[in-house]
Design an enzyme around this catalytic site. Structure first.
Site, PDB file in Angstrom:
ATOM      1  N   ASP A   1     -13.623 -10.382  23.995  1.00  0.00           N
ATOM      2  CA  ASP A   1     -12.917 -10.240  22.721  1.00  0.00           C
ATOM      3  C   ASP A   1     -11.578  -9.524  22.887  1.00  0.00           C
ATOM      4  OD1 ASP A   1     -14.995 -11.444  21.360  1.00  0.00           O
ATOM      5  OD2 ASP A   1     -15.921  -9.561  20.736  1.00  0.00           O
TER       6      ASP A   1
ATOM      7  N   TYR B   1     -21.964  -3.362  29.638  1.00  0.00           N
ATOM      8  CA  TYR B   1     -20.961  -2.892  28.682  1.00  0.00           C
ATOM      9  C   TYR B   1     -21.216  -1.436  28.297  1.00  0.00           C
ATOM     10  CZ  TYR B   1     -20.176  -7.901  27.662  1.00  0.00           C
ATOM     11  OH  TYR B   1     -19.911  -9.249  27.743  1.00  0.00           O
TER      12      TYR B   1
END
Length: 254
Positions: free
Chosen positions: A67, A95
């Site tokens: 993103d 992440y």
């Protein structure tokens, strides 16, 4: 077989940046890979465009979208190496994310205006840690309304921007690790290891819903794709500097 073919091609990393001229020569002839630390506000295709312009090559692709809000590891393939990019896409992703509880957004992250859900959080740290148990392992996850998932021949974000709300079918994903690493209400930080196809924005959205207060992603960073880590990735500035240094060697001032 695919992994051995990948290992036979050179990776440009921070630790091998001094070998940039040799790497570029191989990239142009038989293909190569680069570990890039994507900056915030860049789309994955912005990174592709950057490399095409910088290297003067057209055949460049990436191994999975990150993103624009997110930073971190993006693996890109050059030349014939683009055919091997699906191998990276199947690898687990790692992440870290910072989330805000008590509100939601249309995009499930800080790219859209905040919509408060509750003025005061009632969920405690202990309760939130216990809540994480429900989201570990194999789960069903509905993709965010603003995502690149196809629905009826169009991407969900195209439909959302046109004001069309749809309910895409849930996907089966696997959350191998999910740990609370920070708790400063209304903010919390998570460490996540998940399968391909997992949306951290959707995971945070669903955690907020389960906590009864809503939540969205404030920051997101991809640390790893399989065994490849962002600590060894090069930044766009470092890559630009390597290009400039090579140009200076080839065209010294008289």
């Amino acid at each position: 077989m695919a992994m051995s073919r990948i290992e036979g091609l050179p990776f440009l990393r921070r630790s091998t940046l001094d070998q940039f001229p040799e790497w570029l020569s191989v990239a142009r002839s038989v293909g190569a890979f680069i570990l890039l630390d994507k900056p915030r506000r860049w789309s994955s295709f912005d990174a592709v465009r950057f490399l095409r312009r910088l290297l003067g090559l057209r055949r460049i692709g990436h191994a999975g979208t990150l993103d624009p809000l997110a930073t971190g590891l993006l693996i890109l393939g050059i030349g014939r190496a683009t055919r091997l990019l699906p191998t990276f896409q199947r690898m687990p992703k790692t992440y870290v994310t910072r989330m805000k509880l008590g509100a939601v957004t249309a995009t499930d992250d800080a790219e859209a205006p905040e919509q408060p859900i509750c003025s005061e959080l009632t969920v405690t740290e202990a309760e939130f840690r216990q809540l994480l148990e429900r989201f570990r392992g194999t789960i069903e996850q509905v993709p965010p309304q603003y995502s690149a998932v196809h629905h009826g021949g169009k991407r969900l974000y195209e439909l959302a921007r046109a004001g069309i709300s749809v309910s895409p079918p849930p996907r089966t994903v696997h959350i191998a690790e999910l740990e609370l690493t920070g708790w400063e209400p209304p903010f919390a930080e998570l460490f996540i290891v998940c399968s391909t196809g997992t949306y951290v924005r959707a995971l945070v959205r669903d955690l907020g819903a389960a906590a009864g207060c809503g939540a969205y992603v404030v920051e997101l960073r991809r640390l790893a794709i399989g065994p490849y880590h962002v600590d060894d990735a090069v930044s766009p500035d470092e890559l630009s500097q390597a290009i400039a240094q090579q140009h200076a060697r080839l065209h010294p001032l008289v």
